[in-house]
Design a protein around this motif. Structure first.
Motif, PDB file in Angstrom:
ATOM      1  N   LEU A   1       0.831  -1.202   0.000  1.00 45.57           N
ATOM      2  CA  LEU A   1       0.000   0.000   0.000  1.00 45.57           C
ATOM      3  C   LEU A   1       0.866   1.252   0.000  1.00 45.57           C
ATOM      4  CD1 LEU A   1      -2.825  -0.990   2.508  1.00 45.57           C
ATOM      5  CD2 LEU A   1      -3.131  -0.397   0.098  1.00 45.57           C
ATOM      6  N   SER A   2       1.940   1.222   0.760  1.00 41.25           N
ATOM      7  CA  SER A   2       2.851   2.363   0.797  1.00 41.25           C
ATOM      8  C   SER A   2       3.482   2.594  -0.572  1.00 41.25           C
ATOM      9  CB  SER A   2       3.927   2.123   1.857  1.00 41.25           C
ATOM     10  OG  SER A   2       4.813   3.223   1.927  1.00 41.25           O
ATOM     11  N   GLU A   3       3.857   1.512  -1.243  1.00 40.76           N
ATOM     12  CA  GLU A   3       4.451   1.636  -2.570  1.00 40.76           C
ATOM     13  C   GLU A   3       3.455   2.228  -3.569  1.00 40.76           C
ATOM     14  OE1 GLU A   3       5.723  -2.248  -3.653  1.00 40.76           O
ATOM     15  OE2 GLU A   3       7.376  -2.320  -2.197  1.00 40.76           O
ATOM     16  N   LEU A   4       2.213   1.756  -3.521  1.00 37.03           N
ATOM     17  CA  LEU A   4       1.202   2.221  -4.477  1.00 37.03           C
ATOM     18  C   LEU A   4       0.798   3.672  -4.245  1.00 37.03           C
ATOM     19  CD1 LEU A   4      -1.193  -0.877  -4.684  1.00 37.03           C
ATOM     20  CD2 LEU A   4       0.263   0.024  -6.508  1.00 37.03           C
ATOM     21  N   THR A   5       0.976   4.152  -3.026  1.00 39.90           N
ATOM     22  CA  THR A   5       0.536   5.510  -2.691  1.00 39.90           C
ATOM     23  C   THR A   5       1.694   6.472  -2.459  1.00 39.90           C
ATOM     24  OG1 THR A   5       0.411   4.959  -0.333  1.00 39.90           O
ATOM     25  CG2 THR A   5      -1.591   4.616  -1.635  1.00 39.90           C
ATOM     26  N   ASN A   6       2.890   6.071  -2.884  1.00 39.41           N
ATOM     27  CA  ASN A   6       4.085   6.908  -2.680  1.00 39.41           C
ATOM     28  C   ASN A   6       4.275   7.286  -1.218  1.00 39.41           C
ATOM     29  OD1 ASN A   6       4.800   7.047  -5.496  1.00 39.41           O
ATOM     30  ND2 ASN A   6       3.152   8.538  -5.780  1.00 39.41           N
ATOM     31  N   GLY A   7       3.966   6.323  -0.341  1.00 39.25           N
ATOM     32  CA  GLY A   7       4.165   6.524   1.076  1.00 39.25           C
ATOM     33  C   GLY A   7       3.026   7.195   1.809  1.00 39.25           C
ATOM     34  N   ASP A   8       1.995   7.619   1.079  1.00 41.30           N
ATOM     35  CA  ASP A   8       0.897   8.364   1.716  1.00 41.30           C
ATOM     36  C   ASP A   8      -0.115   7.472   2.423  1.00 41.30           C
ATOM     37  OD1 ASP A   8       1.870  10.823   0.941  1.00 41.30           O
ATOM     38  OD2 ASP A   8       0.716  10.871  -0.928  1.00 41.30           O
ATOM     39  N   MET A   9      -0.366   6.287   1.891  1.00 39.55           N
ATOM     40  CA  MET A   9      -1.410   5.353   2.357  1.00 39.55           C
ATOM     41  C   MET A   9      -2.803   5.847   1.924  1.00 39.55           C
ATOM     42  SD  MET A   9       0.489   3.000   3.585  1.00 39.55           S
ATOM     43  CE  MET A   9      -0.426   1.835   4.588  1.00 39.55           C
ATOM     44  N   PRO A  10      -3.799   4.963   1.905  1.00 43.25           N
ATOM     45  CA  PRO A  10      -5.143   5.338   1.436  1.00 43.25           C
ATOM     46  C   PRO A  10      -5.812   6.366   2.349  1.00 43.25           C
ATOM     47  CG  PRO A  10      -4.853   2.957   1.442  1.00 43.25           C
ATOM     48  CD  PRO A  10      -3.682   3.527   2.180  1.00 43.25           C
ATOM     49  N   THR A  11      -6.581   7.248   1.732  1.00 43.88           N
ATOM     50  CA  THR A  11      -7.310   8.267   2.494  1.00 43.88           C
ATOM     51  C   THR A  11      -8.760   7.873   2.776  1.00 43.88           C
ATOM     52  OG1 THR A  11      -7.793   9.411   0.420  1.00 43.88           O
ATOM     53  CG2 THR A  11      -5.890  10.176   1.698  1.00 43.88           C
ATOM     54  N   LEU A  12      -9.241   6.819   2.110  1.00 47.33           N
ATOM     55  CA  LEU A  12     -10.599   6.326   2.357  1.00 47.33           C
ATOM     56  C   LEU A  12     -10.558   4.803   2.279  1.00 47.33           C
ATOM     57  CD1 LEU A  12     -13.657   6.692   2.739  1.00 47.33           C
ATOM     58  CD2 LEU A  12     -13.861   7.024   0.270  1.00 47.33           C
ATOM     59  N   ILE A  13     -10.981   4.159   3.358  1.00 46.39           N
ATOM     60  CA  ILE A  13     -10.929   2.702   3.448  1.00 46.39           C
ATOM     61  C   ILE A  13     -12.323   2.155   3.733  1.00 46.39           C
ATOM     62  CG2 ILE A  13      -9.979   0.717   4.714  1.00 46.39           C
ATOM     63  CD1 ILE A  13      -7.592   2.503   5.451  1.00 46.39           C
ATOM     64  N   PHE A  14     -12.690   1.113   2.998  1.00 45.93           N
ATOM     65  CA  PHE A  14     -13.937   0.384   3.246  1.00 45.93           C
ATOM     66  C   PHE A  14     -13.567  -1.020   3.700  1.00 45.93           C
ATOM     67  CE2 PHE A  14     -14.994   3.656   0.210  1.00 45.93           C
ATOM     68  CZ  PHE A  14     -16.196   4.170   0.698  1.00 45.93           C
ATOM     69  N   GLU A  15     -13.930  -1.385   4.933  1.00 43.26           N
ATOM     70  CA  GLU A  15     -13.637  -2.707   5.460  1.00 43.26           C
ATOM     71  C   GLU A  15     -14.882  -3.567   5.293  1.00 43.26           C
ATOM     72  OE1 GLU A  15     -11.665  -5.865   6.923  1.00 43.26           O
ATOM     73  OE2 GLU A  15     -13.768  -5.405   7.277  1.00 43.26           O
ATOM     74  N   ALA A  16     -14.781  -4.581   4.423  1.00 44.55           N
ATOM     75  CA  ALA A  16     -15.968  -5.358   4.050  1.00 44.55           C
ATOM     76  C   ALA A  16     -15.746  -6.849   4.218  1.00 44.55           C
ATOM     77  CB  ALA A  16     -16.354  -5.044   2.597  1.00 44.55           C
ATOM     78  N   THR A  17     -14.882  -7.248   5.154  1.00 48.62           N
ATOM     79  CA  THR A  17     -14.601  -8.677   5.313  1.00 48.62           C
ATOM     80  C   THR A  17     -15.503  -9.362   6.326  1.00 48.62           C
ATOM     81  OG1 THR A  17     -12.963  -8.359   7.082  1.00 48.62           O
ATOM     82  CG2 THR A  17     -12.169  -8.248   4.796  1.00 48.62           C
ATOM     83  N   GLY A  18     -15.923  -8.643   7.368  1.00 49.86           N
ATOM     84  CA  GLY A  18     -16.610  -9.305   8.469  1.00 49.86           C
ATOM     85  C   GLY A  18     -15.675 -10.222   9.242  1.00 49.86           C
ATOM     86  N   ASN A  19     -14.393  -9.919   9.190  1.00 52.65           N
ATOM     87  CA  ASN A  19     -13.368 -10.708   9.881  1.00 52.65           C
ATOM     88  C   ASN A  19     -12.740  -9.841  10.969  1.00 52.65           C
ATOM     89  OD1 ASN A  19     -10.303 -11.364  10.160  1.00 52.65           O
ATOM     90  ND2 ASN A  19     -11.223 -13.262   9.408  1.00 52.65           N
ATOM     91  N   PRO A  20     -12.798 -10.266  12.248  1.00 53.44           N
ATOM     92  CA  PRO A  20     -12.304  -9.400  13.330  1.00 53.44           C
ATOM     93  C   PRO A  20     -10.855  -8.986  13.176  1.00 53.44           C
ATOM     94  CG  PRO A  20     -13.586 -11.229  14.220  1.00 53.44           C
ATOM     95  CD  PRO A  20     -13.404 -11.504  12.759  1.00 53.44           C
ATOM     96  N   ALA A  21      -9.977  -9.921  12.793  1.00 52.69           N
ATOM     97  CA  ALA A  21      -8.562  -9.590  12.653  1.00 52.69           C
ATOM     98  C   ALA A  21      -8.346  -8.554  11.558  1.00 52.69           C
ATOM     99  CB  ALA A  21      -7.756 -10.854  12.360  1.00 52.69           C
ATOM    100  N   SER A  22      -9.059  -8.722  10.446  1.00 55.31           N
ATOM    101  CA  SER A  22      -8.932  -7.769   9.346  1.00 55.31           C
ATOM    102  C   SER A  22      -9.475  -6.402   9.740  1.00 55.31           C
ATOM    103  CB  SER A  22      -9.665  -8.295   8.114  1.00 55.31           C
ATOM    104  OG  SER A  22      -9.600  -7.354   7.052  1.00 55.31           O
ATOM    105  N   MET A  23     -10.582  -6.389  10.440  1.00 52.16           N
ATOM    106  CA  MET A  23     -11.170  -5.122  10.876  1.00 52.16           C
ATOM    107  C   MET A  23     -10.218  -4.377  11.807  1.00 52.16           C
ATOM    108  SD  MET A  23     -15.049  -6.591  11.351  1.00 52.16           S
ATOM    109  CE  MET A  23     -16.013  -5.095  11.528  1.00 52.16           C
ATOM    110  N   HIS A  24      -9.593  -5.107  12.709  1.00 52.54           N
ATOM    111  CA  HIS A  24      -8.615  -4.498  13.609  1.00 52.54           C
ATOM    112  C   HIS A  24      -7.421  -3.963  12.818  1.00 52.54           C
ATOM    113  CE1 HIS A  24      -6.251  -3.952  17.292  1.00 52.54           C
ATOM    114  NE2 HIS A  24      -5.250  -4.512  16.636  1.00 52.54           N
ATOM    115  N   GLN A  25      -6.929  -4.749  11.878  1.00 47.85           N
ATOM    116  CA  GLN A  25      -5.753  -4.367  11.108  1.00 47.85           C
ATOM    117  C   GLN A  25      -6.009  -3.180  10.193  1.00 47.85           C
ATOM    118  OE1 GLN A  25      -2.851  -5.785  11.681  1.00 47.85           O
ATOM    119  NE2 GLN A  25      -1.730  -4.563  10.170  1.00 47.85           N
ATOM    120  N   SER A  26      -7.248  -2.971   9.780  1.00 48.81           N
ATOM    121  CA  SER A  26      -7.559  -1.915   8.812  1.00 48.81           C
ATOM    122  C   SER A  26      -7.154  -0.527   9.293  1.00 48.81           C
ATOM    123  CB  SER A  26      -9.052  -1.934   8.476  1.00 48.81           C
ATOM    124  OG  SER A  26      -9.844  -1.632   9.608  1.00 48.81           O
ATOM    125  N   PHE A  27      -7.134  -0.316  10.610  1.00 47.24           N
ATOM    126  CA  PHE A  27      -6.728   0.992  11.138  1.00 47.24           C
ATOM    127  C   PHE A  27      -5.282   1.320  10.772  1.00 47.24           C
ATOM    128  CE2 PHE A  27     -10.375  -0.073  13.668  1.00 47.24           C
ATOM    129  CZ  PHE A  27     -10.977   1.141  13.989  1.00 47.24           C
TER     130      PHE A  27
END
Length: 338
Positions: free
Chosen positions: A220-246
């Motif tokens: 993600l850092s590579e794709l965004t030139n180090g900026d990271m995404p400014t809008l994230i949609f978490e759609a897994t319904g997976n607790p670990a993924s939801m926690h990691q999304s932050f």
């Protein structure tokens, strides 16, 4: 009439139930023709769906034909093909008074908190029917799921140039992608299933995909030139993924939780404040979402042709349904023909 009841987790029964009683003013009797199967149905089958009790008639993604109408001023008539808005709201609580009918204080959702459409006929409020003169019944059965994504995107309010990350390329994540495409081309999709990522690249023309188990933060850092995404949609319904999304969020970003779990989600408060993140939830959809999505579909802005990968006749559902939970079968969207 023929009805399929989920009596308990992993136990369907094909049975006969009484046809609906006489219509009141403002009601319509509809013939259920197509039923889309989504994550909610799969979770309910496995006993993992919040806000759920058994026995229950599943089915909330419906393509129907009107067979009888009561008094109405909305122009719905016998023979109309419609999508169903399956959220039965009270109309007078604070959420309803503010137009937030999707989170009514006493909301009843067809197929979840009240019986749904896995039956031949169902009686519905006329204002919950959204007709189209051009869409096929299978397309109409996909409208509700597409509205979930459309509502989530409206919650996130994307700018046309911001970098958007969709985590989870299951049925709900795909609807988020479809709703984003008319608004921005800067979409990154992350998932653990390479087949779903390939579907996103090939059929939805998503420009960037990331496997969630292969150094996602670094990519993600590579794709965004180090900026990271400014809008994230978490759609897994997976607790670990939801926690990691932050941890994937840029400074001053927004995170929309579209997936739902039974349990708590935690995050590191100092990091949350340091980023001045906006955390949003998204639940169901509203009538305006249905009108917007039907308009997109009628105009060809949303093409649902690749979506339906598996089908079953009503009488074959009990045998076929469990196979749709196996990732090896590559189900994108299953459709029941009544």
């Amino acid at each position: 009439m023929k009805t399929i009841v989920l009596n308990q987790p992993e136990h369907f029964e094909l049975t006969q139930t009484a046809e609906p009683d006489a219509l009141a003013a403002g009601e319509a009797l509809v013939r259920v023709q197509r039923i889309g199967v989504c994550g909610t149905d799969l979770h309910a089958f496995k006993g993992r769906q919040p806000f759920f009790s058994y026995p229950r008639i599943l089915g909330h993604e419906l393509g129907v034909e009107v067979v009888e109408v009561g008094t109405n001023e909305l122009g719905i008539k016998v023979g109309d093909r419609c999508s169903v808005e399956p959220y039965m709201n009270c109309g007078h609580c604070i959420a309803c008074r503010r137009g937030r009918t999707n989170c009514c204080a006493t909301l009843k959702v067809l197929g979840v908190s009240t019986d749904g459409g896995m039956r031949e006929y169902i009686k519905l409020p006329i204002h919950k029917l959204h007709k189209s003169d051009t869409l096929a019944l299978e397309q109409l059965a996909l409208v509700e799921t597409l509205c979930i994504g459309a509502h989530a995107v409206s919650r996130g309010q994307p700018d046309k140039d911001e970098v958007t990350l969709v985590i989870g390329a299951g049925p709900i994540g795909l609807t988020v992608i479809e709703a984003l495409k008319p608004l921005t081309s800067n979409i990154i999709v992350m998932d653990v299933n390479e087949g779903r990522l390939d579907f996103c690249r090939r059929e939805l023309e998503v420009p960037y995909t990331i496997h969630a188990l292969e150094n996602p933060a670094e990519k993600l850092s590579e794709l965004t030139n180090g900026d990271m995404p400014t809008l994230i949609f978490e759609a897994t319904g997976n607790p670990a993924s939801m926690h990691q999304s932050f941890s994937y969020a840029a400074q001053g970003s927004k995170l929309v939780m579209v997936g739902l779990i039974q349990g708590d989600i935690t995050f590191n408060d100092p990091e949350f404040h340091r980023h001045e993140m906006t955390l949003l939830s998204s639940r169901n959809a509203i009538a305006a979402d249905f009108k917007r999505v039907i308009g997109y579909m009628e105009a060809g802005t949303i093409d649902t042709t690749p979506w339906i990968t598996h089908r079953a006749a009503f009488e074959d559902v009990i045998e076929t349904f469990p196979t749709w939970l196996d990732p090896a079968n590559g189900v994108i969207k299953a459709m029941i023909e009544v």
